[in-house]
Scaffold this active site. Sequence first.
Site, PDB file in Angstrom:
ATOM      1  N   ASN A  13       0.844  -1.066  -0.220  1.00 17.11           N
ATOM      2  CA  ASN A  13       0.014   0.045   0.098  1.00 17.11           C
ATOM      3  C   ASN A  13       0.917   1.383  -0.143  1.00 17.11           C
ATOM      4  OD1 ASN A  13      -1.642   2.113   0.480  1.00 17.11           O
ATOM      5  ND2 ASN A  13      -2.376   1.422   2.734  1.00 17.11           N
ATOM      6  N   LYS A  15       0.184   4.369  -0.098  1.00 16.32           N
ATOM      7  CA  LYS A  15      -0.571   5.405   0.351  1.00 16.32           C
ATOM      8  C   LYS A  15      -0.403   6.699  -0.565  1.00 16.32           C
ATOM      9  CE  LYS A  15       0.345   3.157   4.649  1.00 16.32           C
ATOM     10  NZ  LYS A  15       0.411   3.231   6.239  1.00 16.32           N
ATOM     11  N   HIS A 100      -9.251   1.220   4.793  1.00 17.21           N
ATOM     12  CA  HIS A 100      -8.099   1.357   5.670  1.00 17.21           C
ATOM     13  C   HIS A 100      -7.902   2.200   6.977  1.00 17.21           C
ATOM     14  CE1 HIS A 100      -3.751   2.545   6.313  1.00 17.21           C
ATOM     15  NE2 HIS A 100      -3.482   1.345   5.915  1.00 17.21           N
ATOM     16  N   GLU A 102      -6.220   4.638   7.742  1.00 14.46           N
ATOM     17  CA  GLU A 102      -6.097   6.186   7.642  1.00 14.46           C
ATOM     18  C   GLU A 102      -7.238   6.810   7.134  1.00 14.46           C
ATOM     19  OE1 GLU A 102      -2.558   5.709   5.473  1.00 14.46           O
ATOM     20  OE2 GLU A 102      -1.637   5.033   7.402  1.00 14.46           O
ATOM     21  N   GLU A 171      -5.380  -5.152  10.666  1.00 16.39           N
ATOM     22  CA  GLU A 171      -4.186  -4.069  10.834  1.00 16.39           C
ATOM     23  C   GLU A 171      -4.471  -3.196  12.221  1.00 16.39           C
ATOM     24  OE1 GLU A 171      -1.973  -2.800   6.762  1.00 16.39           O
ATOM     25  OE2 GLU A 171      -3.939  -1.641   7.046  1.00 16.39           O
ATOM     26  N   GLY A 177       2.697   2.227  10.684  1.00 15.96           N
ATOM     27  CA  GLY A 177       3.925   3.285  10.487  1.00 15.96           C
ATOM     28  C   GLY A 177       4.516   3.702  11.889  1.00 15.96           C
ATOM     29  N   SER A 217       3.711  -2.374  10.004  1.00 10.78           N
ATOM     30  CA  SER A 217       5.144  -2.303  10.332  1.00 10.78           C
ATOM     31  C   SER A 217       5.759  -3.708   9.764  1.00 10.78           C
ATOM     32  CB  SER A 217       5.651  -2.005  11.880  1.00 10.78           C
ATOM     33  OG  SER A 217       5.224  -0.643  12.032  1.00 10.78           O
TER      34      SER A 217
END
Length: 254
Positions: A13, A15, A100, A102, A171, A177, A217
């Site tokens: 991904n 992003k 996702h 985010e 996730e 991240g 991560s």
Amino acid sequence: MDETLRTPVIAGNWKMNMAPPAAVAFMREFATRHAPATDRTVVLFPPALSLWALKQALSGRGDIGLGVQDIHWEPDGAFTGATSAAMARAAGARYALAGHSERRHVFGETDEEVGRKAAAAAAADMVPMICVGEQLEEREAGRLEEVVLRQLDAALEPLGAEPGTLAVAYEPVWAIGTGVTATPADASAAHAILRRRLEARYGAERAGGMPILYGGSVKPDNAAELLAADGVDGVLVGGASLEAESFAAIAAAG
Ligand code: PGA
């Protein structure tokens, strides 16, 4: 889409990184580092703007799938800035992320919207990859199961009783991240919860064709142990998918 996903699924991904020239350069290098493999599925999620260029740069590498990071649920219309499922499909996407973390936490996407997006992806002949995951406070309050099942159910409901191929990505928000990875045991525990729900909804056989990926991560040095964990059918990689070398190392793991 009714295609069979070979596991492990190794997904990247990107992003909001990688404009078309960078995406093309990545693919040139990645193709030399990663030989076509029939024992896994490799998928990249570039920004929508780079999908078409990346599709052209695949030049015959049908083993590498492309996906879109986000879509709108409406087929067309006055939605400035949005990408429809059909547009993404026409630009080369065979997969679509839905929900996702985010999108949920930075853009305020609701469970209901995630469900509409998953359904729009499926209707446009793409494989929805439904992302779920708890925040640290929720985990610490013992609410992991409640949160991920709420997210999963809301995303699956609009797909009906007999959805085509789909994938789920677990996730944990605290691992995205941050450099903090869930342990293989943490991942297995969450995946077991999700797997039981898929089996309860669709039966073991149909659910068996729905891989559950771990994300958060994932790096070349921890990918193999995560992929070896019970119930982990793949990985969804953010930061480490931006370099062809590290993503190729992860794609070779497991
Ligand atoms: P990360 O991102 O690998 O950079 O933690 C994972 C993701 O958000 O899909």
